[in-house]
Structures are given as structure tokens and as C-alpha cells.
Design a protein around this motif. Sequence first.
Motif, PDB file in Angstrom:
ATOM      1  N   LYS A  87       0.827  -1.214   0.000  1.00  0.00           N
ATOM      2  CA  LYS A  87       0.000   0.000   0.000  1.00  0.00           C
ATOM      3  C   LYS A  87       0.865   1.269   0.000  1.00  0.00           C
ATOM      4  O   LYS A  87       0.603   2.203  -0.763  1.00  0.00           O
ATOM      5  CB  LYS A  87      -0.925  -0.018   1.230  1.00  0.00           C
ATOM      6  CG  LYS A  87      -1.918   1.127   1.305  1.00  0.00           C
ATOM      7  CD  LYS A  87      -2.856   0.951   2.490  1.00  0.00           C
ATOM      8  CE  LYS A  87      -2.106   1.097   3.798  1.00  0.00           C
ATOM      9  NZ  LYS A  87      -3.019   1.132   4.978  1.00  0.00           N
ATOM     10  N   ASN A  88       1.891   1.284   0.837  1.00  0.00           N
ATOM     11  CA  ASN A  88       2.697   2.496   1.003  1.00  0.00           C
ATOM     12  C   ASN A  88       3.870   2.587   0.041  1.00  0.00           C
ATOM     13  O   ASN A  88       4.380   3.676  -0.224  1.00  0.00           O
ATOM     14  CB  ASN A  88       3.215   2.580   2.437  1.00  0.00           C
ATOM     15  CG  ASN A  88       2.090   2.649   3.456  1.00  0.00           C
ATOM     16  OD1 ASN A  88       1.059   3.260   3.199  1.00  0.00           O
ATOM     17  ND2 ASN A  88       2.275   2.010   4.599  1.00  0.00           N
ATOM     18  N   GLY A  89       4.317   1.441  -0.489  1.00  0.00           N
ATOM     19  CA  GLY A  89       5.469   1.427  -1.383  1.00  0.00           C
ATOM     20  C   GLY A  89       6.784   1.484  -0.627  1.00  0.00           C
ATOM     21  O   GLY A  89       6.832   1.832   0.560  1.00  0.00           O
ATOM     22  N   ILE A  90       7.854   1.133  -1.323  1.00  0.00           N
ATOM     23  CA  ILE A  90       9.187   1.080  -0.725  1.00  0.00           C
ATOM     24  C   ILE A  90      10.150   1.892  -1.583  1.00  0.00           C
ATOM     25  O   ILE A  90      10.213   1.712  -2.802  1.00  0.00           O
ATOM     26  CB  ILE A  90       9.672  -0.372  -0.621  1.00  0.00           C
ATOM     27  CG1 ILE A  90       8.736  -1.173   0.291  1.00  0.00           C
ATOM     28  CG2 ILE A  90      11.107  -0.452  -0.120  1.00  0.00           C
ATOM     29  CD1 ILE A  90       8.936  -2.652   0.215  1.00  0.00           C
ATOM     30  N   ASP A  91      10.876   2.773  -0.954  1.00  0.00           N
ATOM     31  CA  ASP A  91      11.896   3.568  -1.655  1.00  0.00           C
ATOM     32  C   ASP A  91      13.190   2.775  -1.766  1.00  0.00           C
ATOM     33  O   ASP A  91      13.638   2.175  -0.782  1.00  0.00           O
ATOM     34  CB  ASP A  91      12.185   4.863  -0.884  1.00  0.00           C
ATOM     35  CG  ASP A  91      11.122   5.927  -1.127  1.00  0.00           C
ATOM     36  OD1 ASP A  91      10.827   6.204  -2.303  1.00  0.00           O
ATOM     37  OD2 ASP A  91      10.594   6.459  -0.143  1.00  0.00           O
ATOM     38  N   LEU A  92      13.772   2.757  -2.950  1.00  0.00           N
ATOM     39  CA  LEU A  92      15.071   2.143  -3.165  1.00  0.00           C
ATOM     40  C   LEU A  92      16.025   3.202  -3.709  1.00  0.00           C
ATOM     41  O   LEU A  92      15.626   4.025  -4.542  1.00  0.00           O
ATOM     42  CB  LEU A  92      14.973   0.984  -4.161  1.00  0.00           C
ATOM     43  CG  LEU A  92      14.060  -0.187  -3.768  1.00  0.00           C
ATOM     44  CD1 LEU A  92      14.011  -1.210  -4.892  1.00  0.00           C
ATOM     45  CD2 LEU A  92      14.538  -0.848  -2.493  1.00  0.00           C
TER      46      LEU A  92
END
Length: 355
Positions: free
Chosen positions: A135-140
Motif C-alpha cells: 500500500k505504502n510502497g518502498i523507496d530504493l
Amino acid sequence: MSADLRVNKPTPFFSEQPLIAFSRASNVALTIKALEVGKPVLIAAFYSDGLDLLKALHQHLKKRFPNGTFKEQRAYRLAYQKLSKLIYINIVDHKLIVKKAPAIGWLAKLYPEQTSFLLPFTKVQGLNSAWQWYKNGIDLPVLRSKIHPYYGVYFPTRFDHLILFDNWLKRYNGPKKSAIDVGIGSGVLALQLVKFGFQKVFGTDTNPNAIVGLTESMEDTKLSRKIELDFAPLFGKWEKQTELIVFNPPWLPAAHDLDHIDEAISYPETLFSEFFKAAKKRLLPEGKLVLIFSNLAQLTQVTDTHPIADELAVGGRFKLEQCLKRPVKAASSQTKRDQNWRATEDVELWILVHA
């Protein structure tokens, strides 16, 4: 394509007999004894009761299992998994039937036609965490936008190997007509390839959730024209030769039968021999084969062999053009596992060409 795939998800449990109910008023020691003889237990009142029982189970097992070396940690985790999977929680109309429980969107998404069933509490924990990530996503650090990993798909939680690959791609000056990403997973390497100008990336995976998740996330975007997917092992349906093959295999040999998420972490004995044999046919004469690996297995004494070095020594198919290494960032001070070995761990980028 994804509509025909059956996603991996926790198997619903339907009990014909009432389960042993656990709440904060229950006797913890007697409940753990019931688990040890194979009797399932139901979290009956508060969601936090499940967390408390798992904490008590950890404490109980720490008295029985040494937890110093990497191998001992593995044995401890297997014992924990065996008992914890007998702890259940009830789901009705896609909601957890306990007080102060989280709302988990996967319950409706993965079980649209099932209205009342049980799931292991640890699986529900996994569903909850996965829903937050999705839902929130992940920063890479290597991508411009977040990834939204689908349930049951491994995604990177450490980035040294991705940065190593990114730095190599910046210097890559070969053709960029096509590439193959074997074991595409959450799609990070494929997205890096697109970022650096590859016109077409073909990705395969044996995990249907990876294919379903990426198909869903790329739908109606330009990426759906640049990245093509196949639910298959190794190279799948792609017989055509390409200028670049990328493979980020698991870094540890398998110690037991693998489930689908373990396949992203541990490799079966035949994986590398089958991969190199197939890669030989798919790589253009001037193409490059890029493998992302680590010395983790040697450092933790799981094995003293290195599958890529072994192939170069005896395979006769490829020769080494370059091997780049990057020290791994120190383990978090919050981690409870002994990870002193990470002080000497390197991630590796092996660039091979035809022998």
C-alpha cells in the motif's frame, strides 16, 4: 496472462473440532505443551494475545536451542516455524475476528470467495506487513519511484548489490536492444535496466505472485511495453539470443525443502549448472552475463564452494571479464541475530563472457 495464474497464498484451515482458545487469562506453559504435541491453538480475544504467545514461544525455544552460530540460528528458526504455524486466528468477511486487529487488504484480494476460515497467526502477521509495503510502497536508492511488492514476492531490504549493479550499468557502453532478467521477483533489476535505456527486458519467475504483481503494477503504463513477463523457470519461452543476461540468484544453498518465498533466498543443488547451460545458448557472441552474488555462504560456513567460481574453473562455457565487489553495510544495531560476519561480507558483481 496473470489472470490464468493461481497466486501463492496461505492455505485456509477449516477445523471440524473446536480449537484450544488462548487469551491473556490462559496458562502459557500448558498452551506451549499443547503446541508441542501438535494441538492447534486459536487466538480468541485480542490480536495482541497472539503476539504475546509468539514471544513466549521464542523464550521457551531459547532455553532448548543454542542460538550462537549461523547454523544454530537456522535450527532454532525451523523449530519456531513448526510450532508457531499451529497458532491460528479466525477470519470472517475478510476481517480478523479479534479485538484491536489491523485491517488487511490482502484478505479480500486473495480470498474473494471465502467468507469464514482460519489462518496461522504468523501468516496473518506476514499478510499485514506485506499489505503495508504494498500500500505504502518502498523507496530504493537506485530507482526514481517506489516499488509496491505483491504478497509473497521477495524484495530487497539491503541495497549494496543494487548500487553495485547500478554503478556498473552507468559505465556499460554495449548495445541496449534487449536483456533478460532471470528470476525477476519484484522487478528491481529490470527497472534499473529500463532506467539505463534498455529497449526491452524479458523477465521470468517461478513465483506466480511475482508475475501477477508486476503485471498489475505495470498495467496501462509504458513499462508494460518495455518489460515482458513469463511464468517459467530460468529463460522460459525466450529462445532468442540477447546482449545482456542478468541473474541475481539466491546466495545460500538450500538446507531443506523450499517453499516459494524460500526459493528467493536458498538455491537447489542443480540451479547453477542448469542456468549456465541455458545461458550459453541465449547469450549473443559479444554479450555479457552478469551475476549478482555474495560470499555469505562461505563466511557463515554453510558451504565452502562458490557456484560461479566453480563454473569458471570447470564449466568451459564462460570466462571472467570482471568481478566487482562492495563491502556490505554494517548490520542494524536493532537486529537480534549475531551478524558479526557482515563485517567481512562482500556483495559481488560477476561479468562473464563466452569462453
